[in-house]
Motif scaffolding. Sequence first.
Motif, PDB file in Angstrom:
ATOM      1  N   VAL A 353     -16.722  -8.240  57.746  1.00  0.00           N
ATOM      2  CA  VAL A 353     -16.558  -9.067  56.543  1.00  0.00           C
ATOM      3  C   VAL A 353     -15.229  -9.822  56.566  1.00  0.00           C
ATOM      4  O   VAL A 353     -14.317  -9.468  57.305  1.00  0.00           O
ATOM      5  CB  VAL A 353     -16.626  -8.195  55.266  1.00  0.00           C
ATOM      6  N   SER A 354     -15.155 -10.864  55.765  1.00  0.00           N
ATOM      7  CA  SER A 354     -13.881 -11.573  55.628  1.00  0.00           C
ATOM      8  C   SER A 354     -13.644 -11.938  54.174  1.00  0.00           C
ATOM      9  O   SER A 354     -14.589 -12.080  53.392  1.00  0.00           O
ATOM     10  CB  SER A 354     -13.859 -12.848  56.480  1.00  0.00           C
ATOM     11  N   VAL A 355     -12.373 -12.056  53.840  1.00  0.00           N
ATOM     12  CA  VAL A 355     -11.950 -12.513  52.514  1.00  0.00           C
ATOM     13  C   VAL A 355     -10.717 -13.396  52.724  1.00  0.00           C
ATOM     14  O   VAL A 355     -10.147 -13.405  53.827  1.00  0.00           O
ATOM     15  CB  VAL A 355     -11.574 -11.331  51.572  1.00  0.00           C
ATOM     16  N   GLU A 362      -6.695  -5.885  48.398  1.00  0.00           N
ATOM     17  CA  GLU A 362      -7.666  -5.524  47.368  1.00  0.00           C
ATOM     18  C   GLU A 362      -8.984  -5.097  47.999  1.00  0.00           C
ATOM     19  O   GLU A 362      -9.625  -4.128  47.566  1.00  0.00           O
ATOM     20  CB  GLU A 362      -7.869  -6.707  46.414  1.00  0.00           C
ATOM     21  N   LEU A 363      -9.398  -5.813  49.044  1.00  0.00           N
ATOM     22  CA  LEU A 363     -10.630  -5.440  49.754  1.00  0.00           C
ATOM     23  C   LEU A 363     -10.527  -4.004  50.274  1.00  0.00           C
ATOM     24  O   LEU A 363     -11.474  -3.214  50.140  1.00  0.00           O
ATOM     25  CB  LEU A 363     -10.872  -6.405  50.919  1.00  0.00           C
ATOM     26  N   ILE A 364      -9.397  -3.679  50.869  1.00  0.00           N
ATOM     27  CA  ILE A 364      -9.245  -2.338  51.449  1.00  0.00           C
ATOM     28  C   ILE A 364      -9.227  -1.277  50.353  1.00  0.00           C
ATOM     29  O   ILE A 364      -9.880  -0.233  50.470  1.00  0.00           O
ATOM     30  CB  ILE A 364      -7.965  -2.280  52.315  1.00  0.00           C
ATOM     31  N   GLN A 365      -8.501  -1.552  49.292  1.00  0.00           N
ATOM     32  CA  GLN A 365      -8.433  -0.595  48.185  1.00  0.00           C
ATOM     33  C   GLN A 365      -9.831  -0.321  47.618  1.00  0.00           C
ATOM     34  O   GLN A 365     -10.291   0.818  47.545  1.00  0.00           O
ATOM     35  CB  GLN A 365      -7.504  -1.176  47.104  1.00  0.00           C
ATOM     36  N   ARG A 366     -10.519  -1.385  47.272  1.00  0.00           N
ATOM     37  CA  ARG A 366     -11.804  -1.209  46.590  1.00  0.00           C
ATOM     38  C   ARG A 366     -12.904  -0.785  47.560  1.00  0.00           C
ATOM     39  O   ARG A 366     -13.793  -0.015  47.199  1.00  0.00           O
ATOM     40  CB  ARG A 366     -12.162  -2.493  45.835  1.00  0.00           C
ATOM     41  N   ASP A 419     -21.429  -6.827  47.755  1.00  0.00           N
ATOM     42  CA  ASP A 419     -21.124  -7.271  46.387  1.00  0.00           C
ATOM     43  C   ASP A 419     -19.614  -7.446  46.214  1.00  0.00           C
ATOM     44  O   ASP A 419     -19.149  -8.424  45.620  1.00  0.00           O
ATOM     45  CB  ASP A 419     -21.625  -6.235  45.361  1.00  0.00           C
ATOM     46  N   LEU A 420     -18.886  -6.470  46.736  1.00  0.00           N
ATOM     47  CA  LEU A 420     -17.424  -6.529  46.632  1.00  0.00           C
ATOM     48  C   LEU A 420     -16.883  -7.778  47.332  1.00  0.00           C
ATOM     49  O   LEU A 420     -16.082  -8.539  46.770  1.00  0.00           O
ATOM     50  CB  LEU A 420     -16.821  -5.258  47.249  1.00  0.00           C
ATOM     51  N   VAL A 421     -17.332  -7.962  48.574  1.00  0.00           N
ATOM     52  CA  VAL A 421     -16.861  -9.103  49.362  1.00  0.00           C
ATOM     53  C   VAL A 421     -17.181 -10.408  48.640  1.00  0.00           C
ATOM     54  O   VAL A 421     -16.344 -11.313  48.537  1.00  0.00           O
ATOM     55  CB  VAL A 421     -17.516  -9.058  50.762  1.00  0.00           C
ATOM     56  N   GLU A 422     -18.383 -10.487  48.118  1.00  0.00           N
ATOM     57  CA  GLU A 422     -18.801 -11.683  47.396  1.00  0.00           C
ATOM     58  C   GLU A 422     -17.908 -11.928  46.178  1.00  0.00           C
ATOM     59  O   GLU A 422     -17.510 -13.062  45.910  1.00  0.00           O
ATOM     60  CB  GLU A 422     -20.250 -11.482  46.950  1.00  0.00           C
ATOM     61  N   SER A 423     -17.579 -10.854  45.476  1.00  0.00           N
ATOM     62  CA  SER A 423     -16.752 -11.007  44.277  1.00  0.00           C
ATOM     63  C   SER A 423     -15.335 -11.464  44.636  1.00  0.00           C
ATOM     64  O   SER A 423     -14.624 -12.007  43.796  1.00  0.00           O
ATOM     65  CB  SER A 423     -16.695  -9.693  43.491  1.00  0.00           C
TER      66      SER A 423
END
Lengths: 477, 477
Positions: A353-355, A362-366, A419-423
Amino acid sequence: MPRPPSAAALADLQAVVGAAGCLTDAAAVAPFLADHRRLYRGATPLVLLPKNTGEASRLLAICHRELCAVVPHGGNTGYCGGATPDSSGTQIVLALQRMQRIRSIDRMNLSLIAEAGCTLSAVQEAAQQADRLFPLSLGSEGTAQIGGVLSTNAGGTAVLRYGMARDLVFGLEAVLADGRVLSVLKALRKDNTGYDIKSLLIGAEGTLGIITAANLKLFPQPQDAATALAGVDSPAAALALLQRLRDATGDMLTGFELMPRFAVEITALQIAGVANPLALSAAWFVLVELAGPGEDLNLRTRLEATLAAAHEAEVITDATVAMSMTQAEAMWKLRESIPEAQTRRGASLKHDVSVPVSLVPELIQRGGELIARLAPLGDMIAYGHMGDGNLHFNASLKVGAAVAEFRRCAPVLEQAMFDLVESLGGSISAEHGIGQLKAAEFARRADPVEIALMHALKRTLDPRGILNPGKVLLSGP
Amino acid sequence: MPRPPSAAALADLQAVVGAAGCLTDAAAVAPFLADHRRLYRGATPLVLLPKNTGEASRLLAICHRELCAVVPHGGNTGYCGGATPDSSGTQIVLALQRMQRIRSIDRMNLSLIAEAGCTLSAVQEAAQQADRLFPLSLGSEGTAQIGGVLSTNAGGTAVLRYGMARDLVFGLEAVLADGRVLSVLKALRKDNTGYDIKSLLIGAEGTLGIITAANLKLFPQPQDAATALAGVDSPAAALALLQRLRDATGDMLTGFELMPRFAVEITALQIAGVANPLALSAAWFVLVELAGPGEDLNLRTRLEATLAAAHEAEVITDATVAMSMTQAEAMWKLRESIPEAQTRRGASLKHDVSVPVSLVPELIQRGGELIARLAPLGDMIAYGHMGDGNLHFNASLKVGAAVAEFRRCAPVLEQAMFDLVESLGGSISAEHGIGQLKAAEFARRADPVEIALMHALKRTLDPRGILNPGKVLLSGP
């Protein structure tokens, strides 16, 4: 819309390439029927091995006439089943492996024309022999072929500085669905004549045309490099380090790879010859590489100074700078051996995934919370190309835990992770592509206007739907 | 296929934007009817100025329903008449100038979302305020709007290091021909989910959709630069210098602009405040710029050393390195004032062409012969972005010669110049695009498969042919 090929159609196809250009024997065909990760297993009446663009063109013209589905096949190192035929036994495999000439190289223009079947390594070596660099680099480069590399818009470890495959192409030669040959192999840094068809074919995974050759961008060989492992307390600190390095070294920053302590532990434990930074007190490690044109840039001194300042500012806990090529290679081997160490340790649930880079912490935390909640038998291993915002966000089965129960968590975890990545405005496939693995998920999540346009483009370039059906886009709409 | 808009259709369009959003008064409309170079003069019943994407979407939906042709209009600085309506008086002009918000900036991710009507300068300034660089730079940046910059895939002086406009975009928002809004504004360095639609819209000159906003790539601000003027005896020597600079300085080489002595003479004579290197004995001059992250790179010393070595090897005849920012600016002003000096001197015949960098000397040799033979009243002024293989290959009327006779040579010279460029694997439009100026020539010279594909894409994205008709592609096939 494609249909099973008739015996006459198969005979026509075989006549184009002759006996040396086709495989029908089960043993010879077998390697073309399963993907690299063994997620898929297909069947085919015929594997075709054209030896040049003319043959490929005549094959496609026949397939188009006969409504015969064609699956293009390169080095078969993809992660999403993009090169594997379906199980119907009606899809022809068209493998580019015999087209492996480096057609030309222009040192001064920094360009090189390679045929689709050249391995990535062969392209790198041809560039190196001319004292030039083809920067795209990835683990499977000895096997991956340039046609597949471009068709999947491959990434790898040098994206931070040099971009993805699409960024490294001047021009393409490709066979279209009906057999016409698009030949735009110009090596121009500037050419504003009409629409960018090349970028459309790159990354289309063989669903819009089959790339047969490319004119690739080369770079001057860097003359010096400096490599270090830095310890940080958190992904946020890693982000602060990235910012400092960018400000201090600009484009000389060619690598910035994040690794959690746990990944380093299992890798140092299981794989020989890797750097072991565990003496540093840190929850996370960053592999940093600088590269530049001349030794007088004193890259090692520069890197040491930047890391010392980061240490002073309490951004990093500590760091080791490689004092030799051997040490630098061991650091890279540590990073590159994480997948292997993970495999040896046991089952994994994986996400590519990428952000935006700013949202990696935040990606890692969540994402870590999701794994703890939805796949509690797994340990989080989120690592990779932080400088590009691209992490391989995996869960690795805890020692002794039940693998079947762990695997059952996969669909729910994947949904939550996507879902997380999308958000966060991210991508569910950063560098691996869609293939068949993610086609349904992509269809479900893509912007409706965007995916409608993609279907319209597919119908335009492949009106009979014969090119790699079921990959990237589901049939329909 | 488009038809004249009915009174009802015009009323519907006006109702979307209100009185503040449309111009019908002749004086207010006039600036939208002629292009920057005054090559074209058109007519329109209505200039629409949507203030946001929603309005633009509703306008396009009406135009689609009514088969009403739409000409998108930015800062009107294009060179090929791409933003000028035809003379029929039936084409609506849709100007993006009121959409000029910088929607957001992400310093850490090095990205910025700008609306189409922002001037290029405004984008550069917004980046600079966040201590970041948006590197695209061109003479008309105070007027050119980002929507037009992207729609024409603009180039400029920083392409050597940072690429063309297309290379500087993460994501786009665009209104499609039928009013649907494509909104893919993600700022991801890696995203392999489906086809690259963004690259298709960029450079399409508003014929496939209308760009309303973009997520742009930023870079760290360079902290140091060094600039020099070097004299060389020939374009071949300039090429050798380019190679030396690339090898010695890699990506720090951000500018490499070639100027013939004649261009320097007329510019130094006519324009105040430009550097004057004429004391150097040289037939050609090269403006060289290095830029990098920190002053400790000693860029000036580095540049001096590279130039000294080139002098030692008899690659350059001499060189002047700027000792101050003022001197560096005067060097750039020399380069950038060539078009103005040419205009003041008199009539010109102009060509914006590119070839592989390695073939620039051959282009200049043979192109010079063409001017001598086919436009003997002109002096050759071939100058520009040699590092990108892109020259502005012009003939400037000799003092006192007959302008009408000179201009009569234009079509024959252009054909011969384009034939030459084509034979060298080059482009007849390196950075200016096609617009209406080169549409016929492009149709005649493009690869037949490529142009057939472009027409197919046009029909797919704009089935009613309402988007900027007659630009890039001629009507048909």
